[in-house]
Design a protein around this motif. Structure first.
Motif, PDB file in Angstrom:
ATOM      1  N   LYS A 231      35.022  56.283  36.346  1.00 24.77           N
ATOM      2  CA  LYS A 231      35.777  56.197  35.108  1.00 24.77           C
ATOM      3  C   LYS A 231      36.440  54.824  35.035  1.00 24.77           C
ATOM      4  CE  LYS A 231      36.846  60.983  33.922  1.00 24.77           C
ATOM      5  NZ  LYS A 231      37.928  61.945  33.580  1.00 24.77           N
ATOM      6  N   VAL A 232      36.478  54.274  33.841  1.00 23.67           N
ATOM      7  CA  VAL A 232      37.054  52.947  33.643  1.00 23.67           C
ATOM      8  C   VAL A 232      38.508  52.906  34.105  1.00 23.67           C
ATOM      9  CG1 VAL A 232      37.750  51.290  31.860  1.00 23.67           C
ATOM     10  CG2 VAL A 232      35.468  52.313  31.789  1.00 23.67           C
ATOM     11  N   LYS A 233      39.273  53.957  33.816  1.00 25.07           N
ATOM     12  CA  LYS A 233      40.687  53.944  34.204  1.00 25.07           C
ATOM     13  C   LYS A 233      40.869  54.005  35.718  1.00 25.07           C
ATOM     14  CE  LYS A 233      41.402  58.945  33.470  1.00 25.07           C
ATOM     15  NZ  LYS A 233      42.165  59.941  32.653  1.00 25.07           N
ATOM     16  N   GLU A 234      39.967  54.683  36.422  1.00 29.00           N
ATOM     17  CA  GLU A 234      40.054  54.723  37.886  1.00 29.00           C
ATOM     18  C   GLU A 234      39.711  53.364  38.483  1.00 29.00           C
ATOM     19  OE1 GLU A 234      41.335  57.171  39.526  1.00 29.00           O
ATOM     20  OE2 GLU A 234      41.568  58.341  37.680  1.00 29.00           O
ATOM     21  N   LEU A 235      38.740  52.719  37.892  1.00 30.10           N
ATOM     22  CA  LEU A 235      38.385  51.372  38.328  1.00 30.10           C
ATOM     23  C   LEU A 235      39.567  50.423  38.134  1.00 30.10           C
ATOM     24  CD1 LEU A 235      36.185  49.377  39.284  1.00 30.10           C
ATOM     25  CD2 LEU A 235      35.514  49.129  36.880  1.00 30.10           C
ATOM     26  N   ALA A 236      40.213  50.523  36.982  1.00 29.89           N
ATOM     27  CA  ALA A 236      41.375  49.669  36.703  1.00 29.89           C
ATOM     28  C   ALA A 236      42.510  49.934  37.692  1.00 29.89           C
ATOM     29  CB  ALA A 236      41.854  49.895  35.274  1.00 29.89           C
ATOM     30  N   LYS A 237      42.723  51.196  38.049  1.00 33.78           N
ATOM     31  CA  LYS A 237      43.775  51.536  39.018  1.00 33.78           C
ATOM     32  C   LYS A 237      43.496  50.901  40.373  1.00 33.78           C
ATOM     33  CE  LYS A 237      45.191  55.972  36.985  1.00 33.78           C
ATOM     34  NZ  LYS A 237      45.176  57.446  37.158  1.00 33.78           N
ATOM     35  N   ASN A 238      42.234  50.967  40.810  1.00 32.56           N
ATOM     36  CA  ASN A 238      41.871  50.351  42.093  1.00 32.56           C
ATOM     37  C   ASN A 238      42.137  48.849  42.076  1.00 32.56           C
ATOM     38  OD1 ASN A 238      41.035  52.807  43.152  1.00 32.56           O
ATOM     39  ND2 ASN A 238      38.889  52.495  42.617  1.00 32.56           N
ATOM     40  N   ILE A 239      41.798  48.213  40.966  1.00 42.66           N
ATOM     41  CA  ILE A 239      41.997  46.773  40.847  1.00 42.66           C
ATOM     42  C   ILE A 239      43.487  46.433  40.823  1.00 42.66           C
ATOM     43  CG2 ILE A 239      41.655  44.775  39.336  1.00 42.66           C
ATOM     44  CD1 ILE A 239      38.987  46.101  38.478  1.00 42.66           C
ATOM     45  N   SER A 240      44.265  47.235  40.094  1.00 42.25           N
ATOM     46  CA  SER A 240      45.710  46.963  39.986  1.00 42.25           C
ATOM     47  C   SER A 240      46.407  47.076  41.335  1.00 42.25           C
ATOM     48  CB  SER A 240      46.355  47.911  38.973  1.00 42.25           C
ATOM     49  OG  SER A 240      46.385  49.236  39.451  1.00 42.25           O
ATOM     50  N   LYS A 241      45.940  47.984  42.185  1.00 42.29           N
ATOM     51  CA  LYS A 241      46.533  48.130  43.511  1.00 42.29           C
ATOM     52  C   LYS A 241      46.265  46.900  44.374  1.00 42.29           C
ATOM     53  CE  LYS A 241      46.179  53.201  43.607  1.00 42.29           C
ATOM     54  NZ  LYS A 241      45.460  54.354  44.204  1.00 42.29           N
ATOM     55  N   ILE A 242      45.062  46.360  44.253  1.00 42.46           N
ATOM     56  CA  ILE A 242      44.692  45.204  45.075  1.00 42.46           C
ATOM     57  C   ILE A 242      45.337  43.924  44.555  1.00 42.46           C
ATOM     58  CG2 ILE A 242      42.735  43.740  45.740  1.00 42.46           C
ATOM     59  CD1 ILE A 242      41.047  46.331  45.898  1.00 42.46           C
ATOM     60  N   PHE A 243      45.408  43.777  43.230  1.00 44.32           N
ATOM     61  CA  PHE A 243      45.964  42.563  42.636  1.00 44.32           C
ATOM     62  C   PHE A 243      47.462  42.671  42.353  1.00 44.32           C
ATOM     63  CE2 PHE A 243      41.521  41.759  41.860  1.00 44.32           C
ATOM     64  CZ  PHE A 243      41.408  40.379  41.799  1.00 44.32           C
TER      65      PHE A 243
END
Length: 312
Positions: free
Chosen positions: A233-245
């Motif tokens: 899901k796009v929102k799950e992908l965004a969450k993963n990215i936000s945690k790393i960045f």
């Protein structure tokens, strides 16, 4: 033993740059034909021919063992700008390449299709056996290209790869694909803007994409194969990215509910083993940005085609 000679049509693009450089490092003799509108990140061992894919001739294919066709208008908006360019650069050029390949004695032809040609599917396992219901001109033209490739099966060994959304770092970086765009926003804007979020996107790390080409070449595999090993899901992908960045998330409504999935068990059953995932792609992009890499081609697709009226 003589080196395998490979012609990569469209070999200076996002995938083509890494693929051409990688294959040349594996003792393959690589020739790239490309317009080079967006720079040249190829190594010095590669022979480069600056040419529009609509102007090919048999000399380009002489003494080549394998042809890989990556050249295309690369997404839906580009193909909607000018239908004539879409079909000339797509199916018509693909037919010409195959015809010239046969006449020149090329042994194998590999076509880069797209996992999006399945259209919107309710099935969770979207395999190569399911019907094709393309929605856009990009999808439709890719489907016709596949039919053209299949019509040459009795004359030349052919392989069709249907990639998921490719992600990860390349010096010729694309920012019109979801993971790469989110990482760019996260690093340079300190926030990610999500349109909708429940849409599902199939993903493949660019390094596994490169490995899949090497795999079908080394194993001399024929047929049609999905290449994508995650459906997120796009929102799950965004969450993963936000945690790393360590960045903010902003969610807005979207009128685009399209979700795509693909299943790649077929290529895995042939022995292909994926090694990378979306987290690897995120970390690769962060490392590049941290080291000072800044893409200069933000929104290059529409800007170039609408304002400068050029075709790549």
């Amino acid at each position: 033993m003589p080196k395998t000679k490979i012609l990569v049509v469209g070999g200076a693009g996002y995938v083509g740059t890494l693929l051409s450089n990688y294959l040349s490092s594996k003792e393959k003799k690589i020739t790239v034909i490309d317009n080079f509108w967006f720079g040249d990140f190829l190594n010095k061992k590669i022979k480069k021919i600056k040419k529009d894919v609509r102007n090919l001739n048999i000399v380009d294919f002489k003494n080549q063992d394998i042809v890989i066709n990556l050249a295309y208008l690369s997404n839906d908006p580009l193909c909607e700008i000018n239908a004539r360019d879409t079909w000339e650069i797509g199916p018509l050029s693909t037919y010409q390449q195959l015809d010239l390949s046969v006449k020149a004695g090329v042994k194998k032809y590999i076509f880069a299709s797209s996992g999006s040609i399945y259209g919107l599917k309710k099935e969770k396992n979207v395999t190569e056996d399911l019907g094709l219901y393309p929605i856009t001109d990009y999808n439709k033209s890719k489907m016709i290209c596949e039919k053209v490739v299949e019509s040459f099966n009795d004359k030349i060994s052919t392989t069709i790869l249907r990639p998921a959304t490719v992600c990860g770092f390349s010096p010729r970086l694309r920012l019109d694909v979801v993971l790469n765009l989110f990482c760019y926003q996260a690093f340079f804007d300190k926030q990610i803007t999500i349109l909708g979020g429940n849409q599902i996107r199939p993903l493949v790390h660019i390094k596994d994409m490169i490995r899949s080409y090497e795999f079908v070449i080394n194993k001399n595999i024929k047929g049609c194969f999905n290449i994508g090993f995650e459906n997120q899901k796009v929102k799950e992908l965004a969450k993963n990215i936000s945690k790393i960045f360590q960045c903010k998330l902003i969610t807005k409504k979207s009128n685009d509910p399209r979700s795509y999935r693909i299943n790649s068990d077929k290529i895995i059953s042939k022995g292909f083993v994926p090694k990378y995932n979306s987290i690897d792609a995120i970390l690769d992009l962060k490392q590049a940005f941290d080291k000072g890499f800044k893409p200069t081609n933000v929104n290059w697709n529409l800007k170039y085609l609408t304002n400068k009226k050029i075709i790549f």
